[in-house]
Design a protein around this motif. Structure first.
Motif, PDB file in Angstrom:
ATOM      1  N   GLU A   1     -20.112 -14.674  -7.497  1.00  0.00           N
ATOM      2  CA  GLU A   1     -18.866 -14.001  -7.837  1.00  0.00           C
ATOM      3  C   GLU A   1     -19.177 -12.545  -8.167  1.00  0.00           C
ATOM      4  O   GLU A   1     -20.189 -12.242  -8.807  1.00  0.00           O
ATOM      5  CB  GLU A   1     -18.228 -14.681  -9.044  1.00  0.00           C
ATOM      6  N   TYR A   2     -18.320 -11.640  -7.707  1.00  0.00           N
ATOM      7  CA  TYR A   2     -18.479 -10.215  -7.973  1.00  0.00           C
ATOM      8  C   TYR A   2     -17.232  -9.723  -8.703  1.00  0.00           C
ATOM      9  O   TYR A   2     -16.128  -9.755  -8.159  1.00  0.00           O
ATOM     10  CB  TYR A   2     -18.674  -9.456  -6.664  1.00  0.00           C
ATOM     11  N   THR A   3     -17.401  -9.305  -9.961  1.00  0.00           N
ATOM     12  CA  THR A   3     -16.284  -8.863 -10.780  1.00  0.00           C
ATOM     13  C   THR A   3     -16.686  -7.635 -11.586  1.00  0.00           C
ATOM     14  O   THR A   3     -17.735  -7.643 -12.248  1.00  0.00           O
ATOM     15  CB  THR A   3     -15.857  -9.974 -11.771  1.00  0.00           C
ATOM     16  N   ASN A   4     -15.852  -6.591 -11.513  1.00  0.00           N
ATOM     17  CA  ASN A   4     -16.075  -5.368 -12.305  1.00  0.00           C
ATOM     18  C   ASN A   4     -17.482  -4.802 -12.156  1.00  0.00           C
ATOM     19  O   ASN A   4     -18.109  -4.399 -13.138  1.00  0.00           O
ATOM     20  CB  ASN A   4     -15.756  -5.611 -13.781  1.00  0.00           C
TER      21      ASN A   4
ATOM     22  N   THR B   1     -27.556 -12.298 -12.822  1.00  0.00           N
ATOM     23  CA  THR B   1     -26.505 -11.285 -12.887  1.00  0.00           C
ATOM     24  C   THR B   1     -27.124  -9.946 -12.537  1.00  0.00           C
ATOM     25  O   THR B   1     -28.207  -9.609 -13.022  1.00  0.00           O
ATOM     26  CB  THR B   1     -25.833 -11.216 -14.268  1.00  0.00           C
TER      27      THR B   1
ATOM     28  N   GLU C   1     -18.013  -2.372  -3.034  1.00  0.00           N
ATOM     29  CA  GLU C   1     -16.882  -3.250  -2.782  1.00  0.00           C
ATOM     30  C   GLU C   1     -17.448  -4.620  -2.397  1.00  0.00           C
ATOM     31  O   GLU C   1     -18.565  -4.711  -1.882  1.00  0.00           O
ATOM     32  CB  GLU C   1     -16.006  -2.710  -1.644  1.00  0.00           C
ATOM     33  N   ILE C   2     -16.669  -5.667  -2.586  1.00  0.00           N
ATOM     34  CA  ILE C   2     -17.153  -7.026  -2.310  1.00  0.00           C
ATOM     35  C   ILE C   2     -17.599  -7.197  -0.853  1.00  0.00           C
ATOM     36  O   ILE C   2     -18.574  -7.884  -0.580  1.00  0.00           O
ATOM     37  CB  ILE C   2     -16.112  -8.086  -2.721  1.00  0.00           C
TER      38      ILE C   2
ATOM     39  N   ASP D   1     -26.163  -5.779 -12.080  1.00  0.00           N
ATOM     40  CA  ASP D   1     -25.232  -4.670 -12.220  1.00  0.00           C
ATOM     41  C   ASP D   1     -25.228  -3.891 -10.907  1.00  0.00           C
ATOM     42  O   ASP D   1     -26.242  -3.330 -10.509  1.00  0.00           O
ATOM     43  CB  ASP D   1     -25.655  -3.747 -13.366  1.00  0.00           C
TER      44      ASP D   1
ATOM     45  N   LEU E   1     -22.442  -8.670 -10.135  1.00  0.00           N
ATOM     46  CA  LEU E   1     -22.613  -9.827  -9.260  1.00  0.00           C
ATOM     47  C   LEU E   1     -23.269 -10.933 -10.070  1.00  0.00           C
ATOM     48  O   LEU E   1     -24.287 -10.698 -10.737  1.00  0.00           O
ATOM     49  CB  LEU E   1     -23.507  -9.460  -8.068  1.00  0.00           C
ATOM     50  N   GLU E   2     -22.675 -12.135 -10.034  1.00  0.00           N
ATOM     51  CA  GLU E   2     -23.269 -13.285 -10.719  1.00  0.00           C
ATOM     52  C   GLU E   2     -23.484 -14.389  -9.699  1.00  0.00           C
ATOM     53  O   GLU E   2     -22.545 -14.802  -9.022  1.00  0.00           O
ATOM     54  CB  GLU E   2     -22.382 -13.788 -11.853  1.00  0.00           C
TER      55      GLU E   2
END
Length: 123
Positions: free
Chosen positions: A96-99, A41, A48-49, A43, A102-103
């Motif tokens: 996956e990229y959320t808030n 993960t 943007e994605i 930060d 990136l994970e």
């Protein structure tokens, strides 16, 4: 009496980037292994994605991102490479990229047989 710098401060007087010693950005990611996969993960707020590029090449995950804030005339970049000590199932890597986080999941692969047998000659 000559005072010598302690082990934790000896680098302070050197004109070298802290990133050579792993100090810079060391808290922007977390990498751990659970079950049969590595989970990374990172930060990455402010991106943007479509500004994030991930690439896998021979045991190394490359993470790069670039964001241009035209209103402020600033450019933000991120680049880091992660080498993994085990075989990774390349076709099963997911991200996956959320808030702003990136994970990346990197399932480990069965190591199988590595290398080849070497015939021995002699008497």
């Amino acid at each position: 009496m000559v005072l010598r710098p302690t082990a934790s401060t000896w680098r302070q007087n050197l004109d070298m980037p802290a990133q050579l010693f792993g100090d810079r950005g060391s808290d922007d990611y977390e990498l751990y292994e659970e079950d049969d996969e590595f989970v990374l993960t990172i930060d990455m707020p402010g991106f943007e994605i479509d500004e994030i590029d991930l690439a896998w090449d021979d045991g190394v995950l490359n993470v790069a991102a670039e964001h241009v804030d035209e209103d402020r005339g600033r450019k933000k970049t991120y680049h880091r490479r992660f080498r993994f000590p085990k075989n990774i199932a390349e076709d099963e890597i997911s991200a996956e990229y959320t808030n702003g986080v990136l994970e990346v999941s990197l399932p480990t692969a069965d190591p199988g047989t590595r290398g080849m047998e070497i015939p021995l000659e002699g008497e």
